[in-house]
Design a protein around this motif. Structure first.
Motif, PDB file in Angstrom:
ATOM      1  N   SER A   1     -90.936 -69.786  -4.453  1.00 30.39           N
ATOM      2  CA  SER A   1     -89.669 -69.886  -5.181  1.00 30.39           C
ATOM      3  C   SER A   1     -89.513 -71.272  -5.791  1.00 30.39           C
ATOM      4  CB  SER A   1     -88.495 -69.593  -4.252  1.00 30.39           C
ATOM      5  OG  SER A   1     -88.462 -70.526  -3.192  1.00 30.39           O
ATOM      6  N   GLY A   2     -88.777 -71.337  -6.892  1.00 26.26           N
ATOM      7  CA  GLY A   2     -88.484 -72.599  -7.554  1.00 26.26           C
ATOM      8  C   GLY A   2     -86.990 -72.771  -7.707  1.00 26.26           C
ATOM      9  N   ASP A   3     -86.553 -73.052  -8.909  1.00 25.04           N
ATOM     10  CA  ASP A   3     -85.129 -73.210  -9.192  1.00 25.04           C
ATOM     11  C   ASP A   3     -84.568 -71.847  -9.599  1.00 25.04           C
ATOM     12  OD1 ASP A   3     -82.615 -73.975  -9.871  1.00 25.04           O
ATOM     13  OD2 ASP A   3     -83.190 -75.404 -11.433  1.00 25.04           O
ATOM     14  N   ASP A   4     -83.782 -71.235  -8.711  1.00 24.18           N
ATOM     15  CA  ASP A   4     -83.247 -69.899  -8.988  1.00 24.18           C
ATOM     16  C   ASP A   4     -81.761 -69.919  -9.286  1.00 24.18           C
ATOM     17  OD1 ASP A   4     -82.195 -70.464  -6.519  1.00 24.18           O
ATOM     18  OD2 ASP A   4     -82.866 -68.608  -5.560  1.00 24.18           O
ATOM     19  N   SER A   5     -81.187 -71.104  -9.551  1.00 26.54           N
ATOM     20  CA  SER A   5     -79.741 -71.222  -9.767  1.00 26.54           C
ATOM     21  C   SER A   5     -79.448 -72.171 -10.925  1.00 26.54           C
ATOM     22  CB  SER A   5     -79.066 -71.723  -8.491  1.00 26.54           C
ATOM     23  OG  SER A   5     -77.683 -71.916  -8.679  1.00 26.54           O
ATOM     24  N   GLN A   6     -78.451 -71.800 -11.730  1.00 25.55           N
ATOM     25  CA  GLN A   6     -78.015 -72.633 -12.849  1.00 25.55           C
ATOM     26  C   GLN A   6     -76.489 -72.705 -12.849  1.00 25.55           C
ATOM     27  OE1 GLN A   6     -80.216 -73.990 -15.805  1.00 25.55           O
ATOM     28  NE2 GLN A   6     -81.265 -74.054 -13.845  1.00 25.55           N
ATOM     29  N   LYS A   7     -75.942 -73.922 -13.030  1.00 25.59           N
ATOM     30  CA  LYS A   7     -74.494 -74.114 -13.089  1.00 25.59           C
ATOM     31  C   LYS A   7     -74.113 -74.699 -14.440  1.00 25.59           C
ATOM     32  CE  LYS A   7     -73.915 -75.112  -8.134  1.00 25.59           C
ATOM     33  NZ  LYS A   7     -73.436 -76.113  -7.150  1.00 25.59           N
ATOM     34  N   ASP A   8     -73.014 -74.213 -15.005  1.00 23.78           N
ATOM     35  CA  ASP A   8     -72.498 -74.814 -16.231  1.00 23.78           C
ATOM     36  C   ASP A   8     -71.076 -74.316 -16.488  1.00 23.78           C
ATOM     37  OD1 ASP A   8     -72.740 -72.261 -17.194  1.00 23.78           O
ATOM     38  OD2 ASP A   8     -74.134 -72.740 -18.808  1.00 23.78           O
ATOM     39  N   MET A   9     -70.491 -74.835 -17.565  1.00 19.82           N
ATOM     40  CA  MET A   9     -69.159 -74.406 -18.003  1.00 19.82           C
ATOM     41  C   MET A   9     -69.320 -73.449 -19.171  1.00 19.82           C
ATOM     42  SD  MET A   9     -67.126 -75.973 -15.950  1.00 19.82           S
ATOM     43  CE  MET A   9     -65.542 -75.650 -16.756  1.00 19.82           C
ATOM     44  N   THR A  10     -68.528 -72.414 -19.165  1.00 22.21           N
ATOM     45  CA  THR A  10     -68.537 -71.448 -20.256  1.00 22.21           C
ATOM     46  C   THR A  10     -67.102 -70.988 -20.503  1.00 22.21           C
ATOM     47  OG1 THR A  10     -69.499 -69.365 -21.032  1.00 22.21           O
ATOM     48  CG2 THR A  10     -69.031 -69.523 -18.684  1.00 22.21           C
ATOM     49  N   GLY A  11     -66.926 -69.889 -21.202  1.00 20.86           N
ATOM     50  CA  GLY A  11     -65.586 -69.409 -21.500  1.00 20.86           C
ATOM     51  C   GLY A  11     -65.595 -67.963 -21.947  1.00 20.86           C
ATOM     52  N   SER A  12     -64.413 -67.418 -22.125  1.00 24.40           N
ATOM     53  CA  SER A  12     -64.269 -66.039 -22.596  1.00 24.40           C
ATOM     54  C   SER A  12     -62.952 -65.876 -23.331  1.00 24.40           C
ATOM     55  CB  SER A  12     -64.355 -65.044 -21.428  1.00 24.40           C
ATOM     56  OG  SER A  12     -63.198 -65.147 -20.611  1.00 24.40           O
ATOM     57  N   VAL A  13     -62.868 -64.815 -24.124  1.00 25.68           N
ATOM     58  CA  VAL A  13     -61.631 -64.452 -24.825  1.00 25.68           C
ATOM     59  C   VAL A  13     -61.395 -62.965 -24.592  1.00 25.68           C
ATOM     60  CG1 VAL A  13     -61.815 -66.250 -26.568  1.00 25.68           C
ATOM     61  CG2 VAL A  13     -62.885 -64.032 -26.981  1.00 25.68           C
ATOM     62  N   GLY A  14     -60.143 -62.551 -24.669  1.00 27.42           N
ATOM     63  CA  GLY A  14     -59.858 -61.140 -24.450  1.00 27.42           C
ATOM     64  C   GLY A  14     -58.480 -60.738 -24.946  1.00 27.42           C
ATOM     65  N   VAL A  15     -58.263 -59.430 -24.954  1.00 25.81           N
ATOM     66  CA  VAL A  15     -56.969 -58.834 -25.297  1.00 25.81           C
ATOM     67  C   VAL A  15     -56.648 -57.809 -24.219  1.00 25.81           C
ATOM     68  CG1 VAL A  15     -55.676 -57.449 -26.950  1.00 25.81           C
ATOM     69  CG2 VAL A  15     -57.301 -59.167 -27.771  1.00 25.81           C
ATOM     70  N   GLY A  16     -55.407 -57.831 -23.749  1.00 27.37           N
ATOM     71  CA  GLY A  16     -55.034 -56.928 -22.673  1.00 27.37           C
ATOM     72  C   GLY A  16     -53.717 -56.220 -22.923  1.00 27.37           C
ATOM     73  N   TYR A  17     -53.404 -55.278 -22.027  1.00 29.36           N
ATOM     74  CA  TYR A  17     -52.132 -54.556 -22.083  1.00 29.36           C
ATOM     75  C   TYR A  17     -51.558 -54.476 -20.672  1.00 29.36           C
ATOM     76  CZ  TYR A  17     -48.600 -51.105 -23.251  1.00 29.36           C
ATOM     77  OH  TYR A  17     -47.396 -50.461 -23.460  1.00 29.36           O
ATOM     78  N   ARG A  18     -50.306 -54.874 -20.545  1.00 33.89           N
ATOM     79  CA  ARG A  18     -49.600 -54.839 -19.273  1.00 33.89           C
ATOM     80  C   ARG A  18     -48.680 -53.620 -19.252  1.00 33.89           C
ATOM     81  NH1 ARG A  18     -46.256 -60.127 -17.866  1.00 33.89           N
ATOM     82  NH2 ARG A  18     -45.006 -59.338 -19.605  1.00 33.89           N
ATOM     83  N   PHE A  19     -48.796 -52.773 -18.208  1.00 37.19           N
ATOM     84  CA  PHE A  19     -48.058 -51.511 -18.162  1.00 37.19           C
ATOM     85  C   PHE A  19     -46.650 -51.658 -17.609  1.00 37.19           C
ATOM     86  CE2 PHE A  19     -52.506 -50.244 -18.225  1.00 37.19           C
ATOM     87  CZ  PHE A  19     -52.494 -49.262 -19.201  1.00 37.19           C
ATOM     88  N   GLY A  20     -46.314 -52.823 -17.037  1.00 35.78           N
ATOM     89  CA  GLY A  20     -44.966 -53.029 -16.527  1.00 35.78           C
ATOM     90  C   GLY A  20     -44.758 -52.528 -15.119  1.00 35.78           C
ATOM     91  N   ASN A  21     -45.822 -52.025 -14.477  1.00 35.79           N
ATOM     92  CA  ASN A  21     -45.705 -51.512 -13.107  1.00 35.79           C
ATOM     93  C   ASN A  21     -46.654 -52.218 -12.144  1.00 35.79           C
ATOM     94  OD1 ASN A  21     -48.133 -50.563 -14.009  1.00 35.79           O
ATOM     95  ND2 ASN A  21     -47.679 -48.387 -13.707  1.00 35.79           N
TER      96      ASN A  21
END
Length: 231
Positions: free
Chosen positions: A61-81
């Protein structure tokens, strides 16, 4: 007579109170929202020992992990319940993982993986005070994983290959209502993006064969800071 002088003041106070309620929507009102997130992610390449490298000693095994900063965007709907759903697009990520063998300890495989994903998330909110709520989440979507790389040096390339997998996630977090339209949330989620593999080695190996291929199972642990704006 004094009572009649108070009537205009009462009417004005009632009008002001009515207007304030009309302008300020309830915090759990039904409707659409947009969301942006800043994400601190640690992606891991599991099962790299399943890579095809026959006759080249034991897996190292070698380096099996990577860390960094990223992001996301989205659109949602709230049902009120207490329930809401959200479509989310995560920014593409580029990772490099390494592994080797006991026979050639300095001839490392470099597995380069580009991951892109889109997902539909379901959330359940539980309000614990007027401004604060906690939530649980589950998501299902698609992950597109592009794999390529090289062995030892860049002249010894593996072929490129692309897989589109079913991706899933689970998570939890806490949210704070800054206003009736703006909410901030801090959350954690675990994301599984499935298996990926490169093409076969494009150059002959020590046996003069093209029978080697890099493989991995890509997962991600993510902490996020999000901002939701309700329309």
């Amino acid at each position: 007579m004094h009572m009649f002088k108070s009537v205009p003041l009462l009417l004005l106070a009632s009008s002001t109170l009515y207007m304030s309620h009309a302008v300020a929507a309830p915090a759990d009102e039904e409707g659409y929202y947009g969301v942006v997130r800043v994400i601190s992610a640690e992606r891991k390449a599991r099962n790299m020992d399943s890579s095809a490298r026959p006759g080249i000693g034991s897996f190292v095994s070698g380096d099996d992990s990577q860390k960094d900063m990223t992001g996301s965007v989205g659109v949602g709907y709230r049902f009120g319940n207490g329930w809401r759903v959200e479509g989310e697009l995560t920014l593409p990520q580029r990772d490099k993982f390494t592994s080797g063998s006991t026979t050639f300890p300095t001839s490392l495989n470099e597995h380069h993986i580009v991951s892109k994903r889109v997902r539909l998330n379901a959330y359940r909110d539980w309000r614990i005070s007027e401004k604060v709520s906690i939530y649980g989440s589950a998501g299902l979507g698609l992950a597109r994983l592009e794999s390529k790389g090289w062995q030892g040096n860049e002249s010894r390339q593996y072929g490129a290959s692309t897989q589109t997998n079913l991706a899933w996630s689970v998570g939890a977090g806490v949210a704070y209502d800054v206003t009736d339209r703006l909410a901030l949330d801090l959350g954690y989620r675990y994301v599984d993006m499935g298996d990926t593999e490169s093409g076969w080695n494009n150059c002959p190996n020590a046996r003069g064969l093209q029978d080697e291929k890099m493989k991995a199972h890509l997962v991600s642990s993510e902490f996020s800071l999000g901002m939701r704006w309700f329309f």
